[in-house]
Design a protein around this motif. Structure first.
Motif, PDB file in Angstrom:
ATOM      1  N   MET A 251      -3.214  -0.230  -5.282  1.00 18.63           N
ATOM      2  CA  MET A 251      -2.638   0.690  -4.301  1.00 18.63           C
ATOM      3  C   MET A 251      -3.145   2.104  -4.505  1.00 18.63           C
ATOM      4  O   MET A 251      -3.454   2.823  -3.559  1.00 18.63           O
ATOM      5  CB  MET A 251      -1.105   0.703  -4.405  1.00 18.63           C
ATOM      6  CG  MET A 251      -0.430  -0.461  -3.725  1.00 18.63           C
ATOM      7  SD  MET A 251       1.269  -0.650  -4.275  1.00 18.63           S
ATOM      8  CE  MET A 251       2.015   0.828  -3.661  1.00 18.63           C
TER       9      MET A 251
ATOM     10  N   GLY B 277       0.861  -1.176   0.000  1.00 10.23           N
ATOM     11  CA  GLY B 277       0.000   0.000   0.000  1.00 10.23           C
ATOM     12  C   GLY B 277       0.886   1.211   0.000  1.00 10.23           C
ATOM     13  O   GLY B 277       2.065   1.124   0.336  1.00 10.23           O
TER      14      GLY B 277
ATOM     15  N   ARG C 270      -5.477   0.507   1.165  1.00 13.45           N
ATOM     16  CA  ARG C 270      -5.497   1.868   0.622  1.00 13.45           C
ATOM     17  C   ARG C 270      -6.312   2.742   1.563  1.00 13.45           C
ATOM     18  O   ARG C 270      -7.437   2.388   1.924  1.00 13.45           O
ATOM     19  CB  ARG C 270      -6.108   1.875  -0.767  1.00 13.45           C
ATOM     20  CG  ARG C 270      -6.089   3.261  -1.405  1.00 13.45           C
ATOM     21  CD  ARG C 270      -6.533   3.238  -2.838  1.00 13.45           C
ATOM     22  NE  ARG C 270      -7.933   2.924  -2.962  1.00 13.45           N
ATOM     23  CZ  ARG C 270      -8.419   1.957  -3.735  1.00 13.45           C
ATOM     24  NH1 ARG C 270      -7.607   1.190  -4.436  1.00 13.45           N
ATOM     25  NH2 ARG C 270      -9.703   1.745  -3.791  1.00 13.45           N
TER      26      ARG C 270
END
Lengths: 328, 525
Positions: free
Chosen positions: B250, B50, B228
């Motif tokens: 992401m 992420g 995210r």
């Protein structure tokens, strides 16, 4: 501001309690005395507040008070130095001491505690050395100079009561200090670097110069206070004159809302803190039920209680805030 | 190996070893985690990826008992457990290898392995012989051939990390959480670490692995979980683990849109390339690498990235330019004129500004208000005989909050209560007040959410379009690739290469950053 209100309430409570327990508390004589002492100690406290705001500490205040307090009469009565020169020397030595502290703290990066602890020892030793431990005073001379500390400005309408000049001088010092701290960029820089010296430096602030300035202010106030103290009592013993005064000053500043972590503090709070300390000391003297020799214990307990309450309140507020945000 | 593990969908037959359900974590001003779920099976290598600020590190700290959580459950072998302290997490076999190593480097390797649970003789005296003996056994498990009597401070970062892993294993860790374990390792050390991870996974230890290096993730992970903005964004297995898929999850949108700039500003960039150099460094030696002389330049309107691994000397270049630590040697020229930046004030007067790497420690003053932070750098120019320019401060903060879209209840709010992205906008905003000609940014978007990132990028672009020269250091590959007109790639204090926009690729940068490559274009500009 909340802190200032808190300390003001505490001061009020202690005053009322003492007045109820002793009929001497509200006498004109006692109030004059309280104001004078608050004035004298307040000057020291305001000075040390600047250093504490930079997250430093100055332990040498009591010794500077002593050095100036015995040095001034020694120059005037033993060396027969002209008054102007003597005052200039005292002033110069005080500034020089603060400047040296600041340089050692910033350029050599010695911890403020260590620098000023050594100062505490050195100035005390010097004071005792130059006077050979003889008590110093002005005798019956220098009335005009002593007027600074002994004069009272009579309050209109109140018979036989005057506000001691040191208190008025302290108010003047406090107003200047408050303007410096809150209205000028230098004050803003001090508060900023006290919170986060790195971030202040990264913002282009000359942090070293600001820190040195704080130590100079502190030592200058110690010198000025030292002069007033000796003019007031007219007799100073080098071995114990000004003993522990740095601790009174630091305690008053902390009680008044300065954090030793730096970046926090108001001049009004510091003055109220000083007043509270002096009222406490008076209370111990006046209230018969209290044994006189536990003075330090009571003062210590009050400071600890005040700071602990402040910490608990802060935590409670933070928790409430977090809980509110979680709901939102 | 990864194939057959993933092919056997262990989850359907046996419960996962560790399961996290609906974890919520609130920080002042920002919701770091919103009902995040995660599962790990025995012996599985799970990569958690992420963007910075997505909540990975927070989640890992919660699992390891370093941080508390506000809601949700953690199950181990299907049984709910409380991980409210590091001790509790360890007692359940969950250990975290920190990004910043947590070893006492003044003690020996052996002492660190058994810190807090030293074997004793007669209940009092530390049994050093046993420490040495037992330490050997755990060090062997991670293939670390050092004497347990060695001081930790004498080991390289990579070896220190192995000591940490050995320490975790020695307390019977069943789940090993690693937060960016390779970020400060050399290529060789990183390879070793990967082998250790594979070996541990084969022995049934579950690994939760945070990494920004997508290549590494592809290579190691059986499964990838993407976070995210503090929420689950999706999951990928094996064949699905591709660069495009990872980045799409992401970022949450198409990458080319996110990192600007694509070709819309082609013309202005072409113009920038023909501008005379605004900033030149000639033979610049920084305090971190006093033997390496650096030469580079920056043109007006140009955005130049500095890439490299941690410790490559990127931060030090920016700090030297800004006068935080004066240069050991060399020349800095601005518009062709030499300047001496001995302190930040000199640099500011020469038209430079630096948004530093560590926002909370250097960029802003958390305990001061938004307004005071925004005006801090420009007070000196705007002061009126030493007095605070209060009207200016108000006007500036109103303008900055509007222009930079700083989300705050008001300008009297303390910066510490803002989210990372808004803090960063304040850190940037205080410089924009001075209208610098050259803007230096160190990790401009570290730890901030995706939306704020995009806004910071837009601000950088619009400044460049107005002729400001921008030099930024970043550990985020995508950022360097997406924003730079040119990129300097550093390795161990040297500029290993300068890549023009057309030459920019993850592979090219990594090759230079790890110091393997020949240097095709060593000249500047």
């Amino acid at each position: 501001m909340k802190k200032v209100i808190g300390i003001f309430c505490l001061l009020l409570v202690v005053c009322v309690a003492t007045a109820m327990m002793s009929d001497q508390f509200l006498t004109k004589y006692n109030i004059e005395n309280l104001l004078r002492r608050t004035g004298l100690f307040g000057i020291l406290s305001v000075g040390v507040a600047f250093v504490i705001i930079t997250s430093g500490i100055d332990l040498s205040i009591g010794s500077v008070v002593c050095l100036v307090g015995v040095g001034l009469p020694w120059m005037l009565t033993v060396l027969k130095v002209p008054l102007g020169l003597a005052l200039l020397t005292v002033f110069g030595v005080s500034l020089g001491i603060g400047w040296a502290h600041g340089l050692l703290v910033t350029k050599l990066r010695i911890q403020p505690f260590v620098v000023t602890l050594c100062g505490l020892l050195i100035y005390r030793g010097l004071a005792r050395g130059i006077t050979r431990d003889q008590t110093m005073g002005f005798g019956n001379d220098f009335k005009a100079l002593r007027w600074l500390a002994t004069e009272k400005i009579s309050a209109p309408g109140i018979e036989g009561f005057g506000v001691p000049l040191p208190f008025i001088l302290m108010i003047g010092v406090a107003i200047l200090a408050a303007i410096l701290l809150n209205q000028t960029v230098h004050g803003r820089y001090l508060l900023a670097l006290g919170r986060n010296e790195d971030a202040a430096r990264y913002s282009g602030i000359n942090t070293h110069r600001m820190i040195i300035m704080a130590y100079v202010i502190c030592a200058a106030m110690a010198g000025f206070g030292g002069m007033l103290f000796v003019l007031d009592v007219n007799s100073a013993q080098p071995a114990d004159f000004g003993n522990f005064y740095e601790l009174y000053a630091i305690a008053a500043a902390v009680l008044g809302g300065c954090s030793l972590r730096g970046g926090q503090g108001t001049i009004l709070g510091v003055i109220l803190g000083t007043a509270l300390m002096q009222v406490l000391r008076t209370m111990i003297t006046l209230v018969d039920a209290l044994p006189k020799n536990i003075e330090y214990a009571i003062i210590g307990a009050v400071i600890l209680g005040g700071v602990a309450t402040d910490e608990l309140v802060k935590r409670y507020v933070a928790q409430r805030k977090a809980a509110k945000q979680l709901q939102a | 190996m990864s194939l057959d593990l993933a092919a056997a969908p262990a989850e359907t037959t046996s419960a996962p070893l560790l399961e996290v359900r609906g974890i919520v974590k609130q920080f002042p001003g920002v919701k770091a985690l919103r009902e995040v779920n995660l599962t790990v099976s025995r012996g599985e290598v799970l990569a958690v990826v992420g963007e910075n600020g997505a909540g990975k590190s927070t989640l890992m700290k919660i699992l390891a008992g370093v941080q508390s959580y506000d809601a949700g459950t953690v199950l181990l072998d299907g049984v709910e457990i409380r991980v409210d302290s590091v001790e509790a997490a360890l007692s359940h076999g969950i250990a975290l290898i920190h990004q910043e190593l947590n070893l006492a480097d003044n003690l020996t390797v052996g002492a660190n392995l058994f810190l807090g649970r030293e074997p004793r003789r007669w209940g009092m005296v530390i049994d050093h012989d046993r420490i040495a003996r037992d330490a050997r056994q755990w060090l062997d498990r991670v293939g670390l051939e050092v004497d347990p009597q060695t001081l930790v401070s004498d080991l390289s970062i990579g070896r220190q990390q192995m000591v940490e892993i050995a320490k975790a294993l020695s307390v019977n860790a069943r789940v090993l959480i690693m937060d960016e374990p390779t970020s400060s390792l050399t290529q060789h050390e990183a390879e070793q670490l990967k082998n250790v991870i594979r070996d541990l996974s084969g022995r049934g230890v579950s690994i939760v692995y945070i990494s920004h290096r997508l290549g590494e993730v592809r290579e190691l992970a059986h499964r990838v979980s993407v976070l995210r903005d503090g929420a689950n964004a999706g999951e990928l297995r094996d064949g699905q683990i591709t660069h495009e898929n990872l980045v799409r999850l992401m970022v949450g949108r198409d990458v080319s849109q996110f990192y600007r700039r694509a070709d819309a500003t082609k013309e202005s960039r072409a113009m920038a390339a023909s501008n005379p150099p605004l900033l030149q460094a000639r033979g610049l030696k920084t305090f971190a690498y006093p033997r390496e002389a650096l030469d580079f330049e920056l043109r007006a309107g140009e955005i130049v990235g500095i890439a490299g691994l941690v410790g490559a000397g990127r931060t030090e270049v920016l700090q030297t330019l800004f006068g935080i630590e004066p240069a050991i040697e060399g020349e800095i020229l601005i518009s062709g004129k030499p300047v001496r930046a001995l302190c930040p004030r000199d640099a500011i007067d020469a038209g430079l500004a630096l948004v530093p790497e560590d926002r909370k420690a250097q960029g802003v003053i958390l305990a001061m208000t938004v307004r005071s932070n925004l005006s801090l750098a420009s007070l000196r120019q705007r002061q009126r005989r030493g007095f605070l320019p209060k009207a200016y401060e108000e006007e500036l903060s109103a303008r900055s909050i509007a222009n930079l879209n700083i989300k705050t209840p008001g300008d009297e709010q303390e910066v510490g209560f803002l989210s990372g992205g808004n803090q960063q906008k304040v850190a940037l905003g205080k410089w924009l007040a001075l209208e610098p000609r050259i803007l230096l940014l160190d990790e401009p978007t570290r730890g901030i959410d995706v939306g704020a990132k995009a806004e910071i990028y837009r601000i950088m672009e619009s400044l460049a379009a107005r002729g400001v020269g921008i030099l930024f250091a970043s550990s985020e590959m995508e950022e360097v690739l997406g924003l730079s007109d040119r990129a300097l790639v550093m390795h161990e204090g040297r500029i290993r290469g300068v890549l023009a926009r057309a030459e920019l690729s993850e592979e090219a940068i990594m090759r230079l950053a790890t110091g393997q490559a020949a240097t095709p274009t060593l000249s500047t500009g």
